[in-house]
Design a protein around this motif. Structure first.
Motif, PDB file in Angstrom:
ATOM      1  N   ALA A 164       8.966  -3.356  14.031  1.00  0.00           N
ATOM      2  CA  ALA A 164       8.007  -4.474  14.447  1.00  0.00           C
ATOM      3  C   ALA A 164       7.334  -5.320  13.671  1.00  0.00           C
ATOM      4  N   SER A 165       6.652  -4.338  12.766  1.00  0.00           N
ATOM      5  CA  SER A 165       5.648  -5.002  11.916  1.00  0.00           C
ATOM      6  C   SER A 165       6.617  -5.664  10.671  1.00  0.00           C
ATOM      7  N   THR A 166       7.661  -5.076  10.238  1.00  0.00           N
ATOM      8  CA  THR A 166       8.397  -5.874   9.351  1.00  0.00           C
ATOM      9  C   THR A 166       9.177  -7.006   9.802  1.00  0.00           C
ATOM     10  N   ARG A 167       9.766  -6.859  10.970  1.00  0.00           N
ATOM     11  CA  ARG A 167      10.446  -7.950  11.388  1.00  0.00           C
ATOM     12  C   ARG A 167       9.621  -9.222  12.021  1.00  0.00           C
ATOM     13  N   PHE A 168       8.413  -8.868  12.276  1.00  0.00           N
ATOM     14  CA  PHE A 168       7.215  -9.912  12.239  1.00  0.00           C
ATOM     15  C   PHE A 168       7.147 -10.751  10.864  1.00  0.00           C
ATOM     16  N   LEU A 169       6.970 -10.389   9.730  1.00  0.00           N
ATOM     17  CA  LEU A 169       7.127 -10.797   8.596  1.00  0.00           C
ATOM     18  C   LEU A 169       8.042 -11.441   8.211  1.00  0.00           C
ATOM     19  N   LEU A 170       9.220 -10.846   8.356  1.00  0.00           N
ATOM     20  CA  LEU A 170      10.294 -11.366   8.031  1.00  0.00           C
ATOM     21  C   LEU A 170      10.479 -12.848   8.702  1.00  0.00           C
ATOM     22  N   THR A 171      10.296 -12.886  10.061  1.00  0.00           N
ATOM     23  CA  THR A 171      10.297 -14.056  11.036  1.00  0.00           C
ATOM     24  C   THR A 171       9.027 -15.038  10.432  1.00  0.00           C
ATOM     25  N   GLY A 172       8.061 -14.431  10.028  1.00  0.00           N
ATOM     26  CA  GLY A 172       6.858 -15.499   9.962  1.00  0.00           C
ATOM     27  C   GLY A 172       7.372 -16.356   8.387  1.00  0.00           C
ATOM     28  N   PHE A 173       8.081 -15.520   7.518  1.00  0.00           N
ATOM     29  CA  PHE A 173       8.503 -16.113   6.284  1.00  0.00           C
ATOM     30  C   PHE A 173       9.785 -16.899   6.182  1.00  0.00           C
TER      31      PHE A 173
ATOM     32  N   TYR B  41       5.579   0.936   7.541  1.00  0.00           N
ATOM     33  CA  TYR B  41       4.655   0.105   8.415  1.00  0.00           C
ATOM     34  C   TYR B  41       3.768  -0.857   7.589  1.00  0.00           C
ATOM     35  N   LEU B  42       3.607  -1.959   7.816  1.00  0.00           N
ATOM     36  CA  LEU B  42       3.032  -3.038   6.896  1.00  0.00           C
ATOM     37  C   LEU B  42       3.309  -2.887   5.460  1.00  0.00           C
ATOM     38  N   PRO B  43       4.769  -3.457   5.447  1.00  0.00           N
ATOM     39  CA  PRO B  43       5.515  -3.188   4.025  1.00  0.00           C
ATOM     40  C   PRO B  43       4.846  -4.275   3.253  1.00  0.00           C
ATOM     41  N   TRP B  44       4.947  -3.970   1.933  1.00  0.00           N
ATOM     42  CA  TRP B  44       4.464  -4.705   0.652  1.00  0.00           C
ATOM     43  C   TRP B  44       5.464  -5.597   0.352  1.00  0.00           C
ATOM     44  N   LEU B  45       5.022  -6.604  -0.534  1.00  0.00           N
ATOM     45  CA  LEU B  45       5.882  -7.831  -1.016  1.00  0.00           C
ATOM     46  C   LEU B  45       7.196  -7.326  -1.648  1.00  0.00           C
ATOM     47  N   GLY B  46       7.117  -6.223  -2.572  1.00  0.00           N
ATOM     48  CA  GLY B  46       8.305  -5.764  -3.118  1.00  0.00           C
ATOM     49  C   GLY B  46       9.449  -5.397  -2.069  1.00  0.00           C
ATOM     50  N   LEU B  47       8.917  -4.951  -0.765  1.00  0.00           N
ATOM     51  CA  LEU B  47      10.065  -4.764   0.086  1.00  0.00           C
ATOM     52  C   LEU B  47      10.649  -5.886   0.670  1.00  0.00           C
ATOM     53  N   ILE B  48       9.636  -6.843   0.932  1.00  0.00           N
ATOM     54  CA  ILE B  48      10.211  -8.055   1.527  1.00  0.00           C
ATOM     55  C   ILE B  48      11.105  -8.706   0.595  1.00  0.00           C
TER      56      ILE B  48
ATOM     57  N   ARG C 121      -0.435  -6.003  -4.518  1.00  0.00           N
ATOM     58  CA  ARG C 121       0.183  -4.731  -4.003  1.00  0.00           C
ATOM     59  C   ARG C 121      -0.516  -4.419  -2.601  1.00  0.00           C
ATOM     60  N   VAL C 122      -1.066  -5.417  -2.039  1.00  0.00           N
ATOM     61  CA  VAL C 122      -1.305  -5.014  -0.687  1.00  0.00           C
ATOM     62  C   VAL C 122      -0.399  -5.368   0.146  1.00  0.00           C
ATOM     63  N   ALA C 123      -0.530  -5.227   1.783  1.00  0.00           N
ATOM     64  CA  ALA C 123       0.580  -5.742   2.650  1.00  0.00           C
ATOM     65  C   ALA C 123       0.967  -6.992   2.454  1.00  0.00           C
ATOM     66  N   ALA C 124       2.424  -7.419   2.932  1.00  0.00           N
ATOM     67  CA  ALA C 124       2.930  -8.551   2.743  1.00  0.00           C
ATOM     68  C   ALA C 124       1.896  -9.518   3.929  1.00  0.00           C
ATOM     69  N   LEU C 125       1.578  -8.923   4.967  1.00  0.00           N
ATOM     70  CA  LEU C 125       0.755  -9.808   5.751  1.00  0.00           C
ATOM     71  C   LEU C 125      -0.165 -10.500   5.204  1.00  0.00           C
TER      72      LEU C 125
ATOM     73  N   TRP D 101       3.957   6.561   1.647  1.00  0.00           N
ATOM     74  CA  TRP D 101       3.413   4.863   2.268  1.00  0.00           C
ATOM     75  C   TRP D 101       4.383   4.664   3.343  1.00  0.00           C
ATOM     76  N   GLN D 102       4.910   5.549   3.942  1.00  0.00           N
ATOM     77  CA  GLN D 102       5.872   5.183   5.044  1.00  0.00           C
ATOM     78  C   GLN D 102       4.846   4.855   6.291  1.00  0.00           C
TER      79      GLN D 102
END
Length: 238
Positions: free
Chosen positions: A121-130, A10-17, A210-214, A39-40
């Protein structure tokens, strides 16, 4: 074909993105054991006064619970807390809040039952945004795998036809590279380098990594992907 794998967050960080952006296929390890106090189900976001931890409450089962089966405890009204923290305390004045923030907040209009669904859902939102278009599959959709640890990862790589596995640096102590070689798979290390970028909501505070990629998406927008890629060190082979 380069494949990367990781548990859903949930709310993945930049390293995962970054890992997802670097590979040809990303496999979500939703069928492995849920990590208590990991951290899941939580991550930090950035406020003027420092990092703020947002946690999704889960129903405590037993230690063998799989991530895919983990249920959210909706008796706790966590959605409104997360919504207000993001909208009022952290990102109200962020340059891209109007473009992305309101749409992200709509995630909290749903009463999610399973943690995996909210995480994806939170991960796909970020991937789409980027603008990241890497295909994603759930390990639970690929069949059953008898292996454990390194052998499990190697079996998944073989199943999807990978010849390279991109791994985070934290796995160096437990990835058995010799076993991967038996499957004909090369191991590469991510060597993640965190970019620095403007955080207007922090005021004059120091950059908070190291905060959420959001945080990157709301502060920099889609161009944040360019900053992420520019900060990269070369991947290291096995």
């Amino acid at each position: 074909m380069r494949v990367a794998m990781h548990q859903p967050h949930y709310l993945p960080w930049l390293g995962l993105i970054d890992k997802i952006d670097r590979c040809d296929l990303f496999v979500v390890l939703d069928h492995v054991q849920y990590e208590r106090r990991g951290w899941q189900n939580r991550n930090y976001v950035a406020s003027k006064s420092g990092p703020v931890l947002l946690s999704v409450p889960v129903i405590q089962g037993n230690r063998n619970d799989r991530i895919m089966d983990k249920l959210i405890n909706n008796d706790q009204k966590w959605q409104e807390k997360h919504r207000r923290t993001l909208a009022e305390h952290c990102y109200r004045g962020a340059p891209f809040f109007d473009r992305f923030g309101q749409d992200f907040l709509r995630l909290y209009d749903t009463e999610w039952e399973r943690l995996i669904d909210l995480s994806m859902a939170s991960t796909r939102f970020l991937l789409t945004g980027f603008g990241i278009t890497t295909p994603i599959v759930l390990a639970s959709d690929l069949g059953d795998f008898p292996g454990q640890k390194s052998e499990l990862l190697a079996q998944i790589c073989a199943k999807v036809g990978a010849d390279v596995m991109l791994s985070g640096d934290g796995a160096r102590d437990y990835v058995d590279q010799g076993l991967f070689q038996k499957y004909g798979i090369e191991v590469e290390w991510q060597n993640f380098q965190h970019p620095e970028y403007p955080q207007p909501a922090r005021g004059k505070g120091e950059f908070l990594p190291r905060v959420a990629a959001l945080d990157l998406l709301l502060n920099v927008g889609p161009d944040g992907l360019g900053l992420l890629r520019a900060a990269r060190a070369p991947t290291a082979g096995a």
